[in-house]
Scaffold this active site. Structure first.
Site, PDB file in Angstrom:
ATOM      1  CB  SER A   1      -9.796  -1.115   4.411  1.00 38.45           C
ATOM      2  OG  SER A   1     -10.510  -2.294   4.106  1.00 38.45           O
TER       3      SER A   1
ATOM      4  NE  ARG B   1      -3.521  -2.596   0.077  1.00 37.97           N
ATOM      5  CZ  ARG B   1      -3.213  -3.685  -0.638  1.00 37.97           C
ATOM      6  NH1 ARG B   1      -2.177  -3.672  -1.461  1.00 37.97           N
ATOM      7  NH2 ARG B   1      -3.940  -4.778  -0.541  1.00 37.97           N
TER       8      ARG B   1
ATOM      9  CD  GLU C   1      -6.106   0.913   1.969  1.00 39.41           C
ATOM     10  OE1 GLU C   1      -6.450   0.771   0.785  1.00 39.41           O
ATOM     11  OE2 GLU C   1      -6.209   0.019   2.831  1.00 39.41           O
TER      12      GLU C   1
END
EC number: 1.3.1.98
Length: 308
Positions: A211, A161, A286
């Site tokens: 998320s 990520r 995130e």
């Protein structure tokens, strides 16, 4: 190039949160992007490029500067055998469906991710323990001075990520992606299975950014994914103001109708604090926060700054 002034960010935000931006530019070519940058430089205003905003939380005080959004001119995909050149503005689920229609496999795990290709490259998006970078050959970008840059996958500093584009000030324009030929019916079946699973697990009826926290591999092996850990520390369904940690999946923070950025950041801060106290691990977000002065920062950093 289209220029919009005093734009409510709630219409862009997946969280349906945010004040007004001074300017929003919609550009459809590299020359229009350069024109937007020149315009903002002359006004001495800060700026950011935004994608589909599916992981952005905007300041409730608005954004004093310019937000640049890639228009339909950047929403293309050119198939040549197993290599696809794809524009940064294309909607990721639509792109995956085009790959399916061409009998190309490798991106099925992204079928339910509501991002643009540029945002997905920036975040090295993925699911099912997979990442987009596994299929990237190269990425084209432009810096703030208008210089065009091409990087091979190995030069993009991809990790879980993360990418080099989170560290520099370049704007992603397109990418070349390598896929594998496979039966269309098999690929389509896999996509449908993934979508059914996502629809069953994730809250879909209330605004969210998906998320909130990244899964740390070491933490995962010890305690499980972020959603399970947040549930284990007793925060599933916990509310502050108009926002709540989803009672369906605890790695989602949902807008119950009138949430503010402060409500959401407060929930992020509480989740970080409780998880660290009980596990020793510090959750990393995130999601990103767009500040009033048009800076992009990790939502966890913004949340902790709020309480410190």
């Amino acid at each position: 190039m289209n220029i919009y002034k005093n734009v409510s960010l709630k219409q862009f935000s997946y969280w349906r949160v945010g004040g007004c931006a001074d300017f929003v530019f919609v550009v459809n070519s590299i020359s229009e992007l350069k024109d937007a940058l020149d315009y903002l430089y002359k006004l001495e205003l800060p700026f950011l490029i935004i994608g589909n905003t599916s992981n952005l939380l905007f300041s409730g005080a608005g954004v004093r500067g310019g937000l640049i959004k890639l228009g339909p001119g950047f929403s293309y995909c050119d198939f040549k055998h197993q290599v696809v050149t794809v524009g940064a503005g294309i909607y990721l689920p639509y792109f995956v469906r085009q790959c399916v229609n061409n009998g190309l496999s490798g991106l099925e795990h992204l079928i339910g991710v509501p991002a643009t290709l540029g945002g997905a490259v920036y975040m090295n998006a993925g699911s099912q323990r997979k990442s987009l970078s596994e299929n990237i050959l190269s990425v084209d970008s432009i810096d703030k001075k208008g210089n065009l840059i091409t990087r091979r996958e190995s030069d993009c500093s991809f990790s879980y990520r993360n990418s080099i584009f989170q560290l520099n000030s370049e704007f992603i324009l397109s990418a070349k992606i390598k896929l594998q030929s496979k039966s269309i019916s098999l690929i389509r079946r896999e996509c449908l299975t993934i979508l059914r699973s996502r629809n069953k697990k994730f809250p879909r009826k209330k605004p969210s950014c998906g998320s909130v926290f990244i899964s740390n591999p070491v933490m995962y092996d010890t305690y499980g994914p972020p959603g399970k850990i947040i549930e284990d520390v007793g925060l599933k369904g916990f509310k502050i103001g108009g926002a709540s940690i989803s009672s369906q999946h605890a790695n989602f923070i949902v807008n119950e109708g009138d949430a503010t950025d402060i409500d959401i950041l407060s929930l992020i801060a509480i989740a970080i604090e409780k998880v660290k106290n009980q596990t020793g691990f510090q959750l990393k977000s995130e999601a990103k926060y767009v500040t009033e002065d048009c800076r992009l920062m990790n939502a966890d950093a913004a949340a902790l700054a709020l309480i410190n």
